[in-house]
Design a protein around this motif. Structure first.
Motif, PDB file in Angstrom:
ATOM      1  N   MET A 143       0.838  -1.216   0.000  1.00  0.00           N
ATOM      2  CA  MET A 143       0.000   0.000   0.000  1.00  0.00           C
ATOM      3  C   MET A 143       0.869   1.261   0.000  1.00  0.00           C
ATOM      4  O   MET A 143       0.540   2.229  -0.672  1.00  0.00           O
ATOM      5  CB  MET A 143      -0.973   0.016   1.181  1.00  0.00           C
TER       6      MET A 143
ATOM      7  N   VAL B 251       0.545   3.947  -3.167  1.00  0.00           N
ATOM      8  CA  VAL B 251       0.331   5.393  -3.034  1.00  0.00           C
ATOM      9  C   VAL B 251       1.446   6.152  -3.755  1.00  0.00           C
ATOM     10  O   VAL B 251       1.184   7.127  -4.466  1.00  0.00           O
ATOM     11  CB  VAL B 251       0.235   5.817  -1.548  1.00  0.00           C
TER      12      VAL B 251
ATOM     13  N   LEU C 173      -4.868  11.989  -7.087  1.00  0.00           N
ATOM     14  CA  LEU C 173      -5.261  11.726  -5.692  1.00  0.00           C
ATOM     15  C   LEU C 173      -6.499  12.520  -5.273  1.00  0.00           C
ATOM     16  O   LEU C 173      -7.149  12.208  -4.290  1.00  0.00           O
ATOM     17  CB  LEU C 173      -4.086  12.011  -4.745  1.00  0.00           C
TER      18      LEU C 173
ATOM     19  N   PHE D 255      -9.148  12.417  -6.901  1.00  0.00           N
ATOM     20  CA  PHE D 255     -10.308  11.655  -7.366  1.00  0.00           C
ATOM     21  C   PHE D 255     -10.508  10.327  -6.641  1.00  0.00           C
ATOM     22  O   PHE D 255     -11.289   9.501  -7.077  1.00  0.00           O
ATOM     23  CB  PHE D 255     -10.183  11.394  -8.878  1.00  0.00           C
ATOM     24  N   THR D 256      -9.788  10.102  -5.555  1.00  0.00           N
ATOM     25  CA  THR D 256      -9.931   8.799  -4.896  1.00  0.00           C
ATOM     26  C   THR D 256     -11.322   8.655  -4.292  1.00  0.00           C
ATOM     27  O   THR D 256     -11.946   9.630  -3.894  1.00  0.00           O
ATOM     28  CB  THR D 256      -8.900   8.617  -3.764  1.00  0.00           C
TER      29      THR D 256
ATOM     30  N   ALA E 118     -14.031   5.541  -2.033  1.00  0.00           N
ATOM     31  CA  ALA E 118     -14.001   4.621  -0.891  1.00  0.00           C
ATOM     32  C   ALA E 118     -13.088   3.415  -1.144  1.00  0.00           C
ATOM     33  O   ALA E 118     -12.386   2.961  -0.239  1.00  0.00           O
ATOM     34  CB  ALA E 118     -15.414   4.146  -0.573  1.00  0.00           C
ATOM     35  N   GLY E 119     -13.078   2.901  -2.378  1.00  0.00           N
ATOM     36  CA  GLY E 119     -12.258   1.720  -2.672  1.00  0.00           C
ATOM     37  C   GLY E 119     -10.786   2.006  -2.432  1.00  0.00           C
ATOM     38  O   GLY E 119     -10.113   1.301  -1.677  1.00  0.00           O
ATOM     39  N   PHE E 120     -10.281   3.065  -3.051  1.00  0.00           N
ATOM     40  CA  PHE E 120      -8.871   3.436  -2.881  1.00  0.00           C
ATOM     41  C   PHE E 120      -8.574   3.794  -1.422  1.00  0.00           C
ATOM     42  O   PHE E 120      -7.569   3.378  -0.859  1.00  0.00           O
ATOM     43  CB  PHE E 120      -8.537   4.629  -3.784  1.00  0.00           C
ATOM     44  N   ASP E 121      -9.480   4.575  -0.827  1.00  0.00           N
ATOM     45  CA  ASP E 121      -9.226   5.048   0.540  1.00  0.00           C
ATOM     46  C   ASP E 121      -9.166   3.885   1.531  1.00  0.00           C
ATOM     47  O   ASP E 121      -8.293   3.849   2.405  1.00  0.00           O
ATOM     48  CB  ASP E 121     -10.288   6.067   0.957  1.00  0.00           C
ATOM     49  N   ASP E 122     -10.087   2.926   1.403  1.00  0.00           N
ATOM     50  CA  ASP E 122     -10.055   1.772   2.305  1.00  0.00           C
ATOM     51  C   ASP E 122      -8.809   0.924   2.050  1.00  0.00           C
ATOM     52  O   ASP E 122      -8.154   0.458   2.979  1.00  0.00           O
ATOM     53  CB  ASP E 122     -11.301   0.893   2.108  1.00  0.00           C
ATOM     54  N   SER E 123      -8.503   0.724   0.769  1.00  0.00           N
ATOM     55  CA  SER E 123      -7.347  -0.114   0.430  1.00  0.00           C
ATOM     56  C   SER E 123      -6.057   0.460   1.001  1.00  0.00           C
ATOM     57  O   SER E 123      -5.191  -0.275   1.458  1.00  0.00           O
ATOM     58  CB  SER E 123      -7.192  -0.239  -1.091  1.00  0.00           C
ATOM     59  N   THR E 124      -5.918   1.770   0.966  1.00  0.00           N
ATOM     60  CA  THR E 124      -4.646   2.387   1.348  1.00  0.00           C
ATOM     61  C   THR E 124      -4.673   2.989   2.755  1.00  0.00           C
ATOM     62  O   THR E 124      -3.720   3.672   3.130  1.00  0.00           O
ATOM     63  CB  THR E 124      -4.257   3.482   0.324  1.00  0.00           C
ATOM     64  N   ARG E 125      -5.724   2.709   3.527  1.00  0.00           N
ATOM     65  CA  ARG E 125      -5.771   3.234   4.898  1.00  0.00           C
ATOM     66  C   ARG E 125      -4.498   2.890   5.664  1.00  0.00           C
ATOM     67  O   ARG E 125      -3.934   3.712   6.374  1.00  0.00           O
ATOM     68  CB  ARG E 125      -6.997   2.695   5.639  1.00  0.00           C
ATOM     69  N   ILE E 126      -3.993   1.653   5.478  1.00  0.00           N
ATOM     70  CA  ILE E 126      -2.816   1.240   6.245  1.00  0.00           C
ATOM     71  C   ILE E 126      -1.547   1.997   5.820  1.00  0.00           C
ATOM     72  O   ILE E 126      -0.557   1.962   6.549  1.00  0.00           O
ATOM     73  CB  ILE E 126      -2.595  -0.287   6.203  1.00  0.00           C
TER      74      ILE E 126
ATOM     75  N   ARG F 233     -14.561  -8.197   6.457  1.00  0.00           N
ATOM     76  CA  ARG F 233     -15.494  -7.110   6.210  1.00  0.00           C
ATOM     77  C   ARG F 233     -15.675  -6.885   4.723  1.00  0.00           C
ATOM     78  O   ARG F 233     -14.759  -7.033   3.952  1.00  0.00           O
ATOM     79  CB  ARG F 233     -14.949  -5.824   6.846  1.00  0.00           C
TER      80      ARG F 233
END
Lengths: 292, 292
Positions: free
Chosen positions: B201, B205, B216, B218-219, B221-229, B292
């Motif tokens: 991740m 990024v 960045l 245009f991100t 929920a998919g991108f944001d959840d994937s890269t939260r870590i 989840r």
């Protein structure tokens, strides 16, 4: 003044592909009184019948030509690779003044595939509503799916300006806000923030499973959130990837270079280089506005 | 019968590194009445003073030898790379019968670094509580952090069996459930489900930002959840990656091979191969229990 008051409603709307996006579009139009009648068209009679009985659409036809011939507005919401054969069939039958929009996640290829197929009396306005999640099908549809969402419109030099204005007001009436982008820029951006991340997460799950399938028993919130998008439809993503392949190949090359850089830092035990690399990513990720 | 009744409480506990894990451990012990007194030790006097005033710990000492010399239980909750120098200092001063546990995310390297440093009268039990998120520091601590969490214990042939039993009951009293794993297997599994996903991740990024920083904006929920870590601490992850480097190098090689396979399918337009690849990942991801 209630919603839709300023908007001249469409009389007949046809949704080709009443899946999550198509059925949500229909439900949103009906809820807001923006269309008199919505017809659905799909290859699956089961989906169509259940869509009518659930109230997602008013009527259906399994023949796309019959479904579209008297429509004022047509939404292409089938998988992107089906647009070309579908438009080849329906284009000659469309009535003068009809407006065609699509909901495809890839724009350059869709435009080059279908823009030239329409008669001069029909207007095509390429759209990409940024809505939905890893689910699919009409049961995943929601009448408020576009409320607060971004709808990207990628007009070309051939796009009819009156139709463009009408389509913009339609999406705004559905609660979306508009971004107008160049089609090629759109495809690069969505390769980066959506198509490539999906490809990476599918690959990551396979890597874990291939290296030690038993490890999947130990996943936690970090892994599960990161790979949620790997639950998405393989057929849908296969097609999106194929239609945006040149951007994705560039993304893969850049990712392989990045991973190789990390590998070098691990081999040479260059902890500082690794921290600089991670820090750069962390800073960019933290700066995403509204990012969860 | 209230919680902790069956558990013979520890008199003096020392937490080396009262960050998210260390302070949560202390708060959990105190809340459940499992320790009489908890001492904190850190290089930062500010953190220690705020930890005492917030009630995370009862007292503090900035000198690890002084902080540990009369402790019955010591938790190593500093960054993993600090364990060796820290234990080298404190080991000769520990009292007979003391038990030392750690909360490190890497086990083989930690064991080879420190297990041999303890006197025979002191027991070391390697632990990895699977708890926490991308946040860090005592302010991110929670007294119920271990409730319902898994705590992995990786005993070796040298681990004292009585101490092992005592440590297991401690984690159970804190609400955790225990998995006993071989240290090398633990490190492979956590490379796969945690360390490598973090590395991927961070890299993703950087790829997006390098290829088009404006994307960045245009991100979703998919991108944001994937890269939260990728919001996680660069210094922490640099060290974990360094200490699990051989597993991670193997993961990188396998990932590069996977991405290369996808690239070939894109170049040759082998849509079926791509769908099979995505489908395999989707099936594995959907099968994650409780995912989840």
């Amino acid at each position: 003044m209630s919603e839709g008051d300023e908007f001249e409603k469409f009389d007949k709307v046809t949704v080709l592909g009443p899946g999550m996006i198509g059925a949500s579009f229909s439900r949103a139009l009906k809820k807001r009184g923006l269309a008199t009648h919505v017809t659905g068209c799909s290859r699956s009679k089961d989906i169509l019948e259940s869509s009518v009985s659930s109230g997602y659409i008013d009527s259906y036809d399994t023949d796309p030509v019959a479904a579209c011939s008297d429509a004022d507005l047509i939404l292409l919401a089938t998988p992107v690779e089906s647009f070309k054969p579908l438009v080849t069939k329906i284009a000659p039958a469309l009535k003068a003044g009809a407006i065609v929009i699509d909901a495809g996640s890839v724009k350059s290829r869709v435009i080059s595939d279908i823009e030239g197929l329409f008669p001069e009396t029909v207007s095509f306005v390429p759209c990409h509503p940024i809505a939905g999640n890893e689910r699919s099908g009409p049961d995943a549809s929601e009448p408020e799916l576009f409320q607060g969402a971004c709808c990207i419109i990628t007009p070309t030099e051939n796009t009819n300006q009156d139709a463009l204005i009408r389509v913009k007001s339609l999406w705004v009436a559905l609660g979306a806000f508009i971004e107008e982008l160049d089609p090629a820029y759109h495809d690069k951006v969505y390769a980066l923030v959506s198509h490539f991340p999906h490809l990476v997460m599918f690959t990551l799950v396979n890597v874990v499973s291939d290296m030690d399938d038993s490890a999947l028993r130990f996943t936690g919130a970090g892994f599960d959130d990161s790979t949620r998008i790997a639950k998405s439809s393989p057929a849908l993503w296969r097609n999106i990837c194929m239609m945006n392949k040149s951007n994705l190949i560039e993304c893969i090359d850049t990712m392989v270079a990045g991973l190789t850089q990390v590998k070098s830092a691990l081999i040479t035990e260059d902890a500082d280089a690794l921290e600089v690399f991670f820090k750069r990513a962390q800073t960019k990720r933290l700066a995403i506005k509204g990012g969860r």
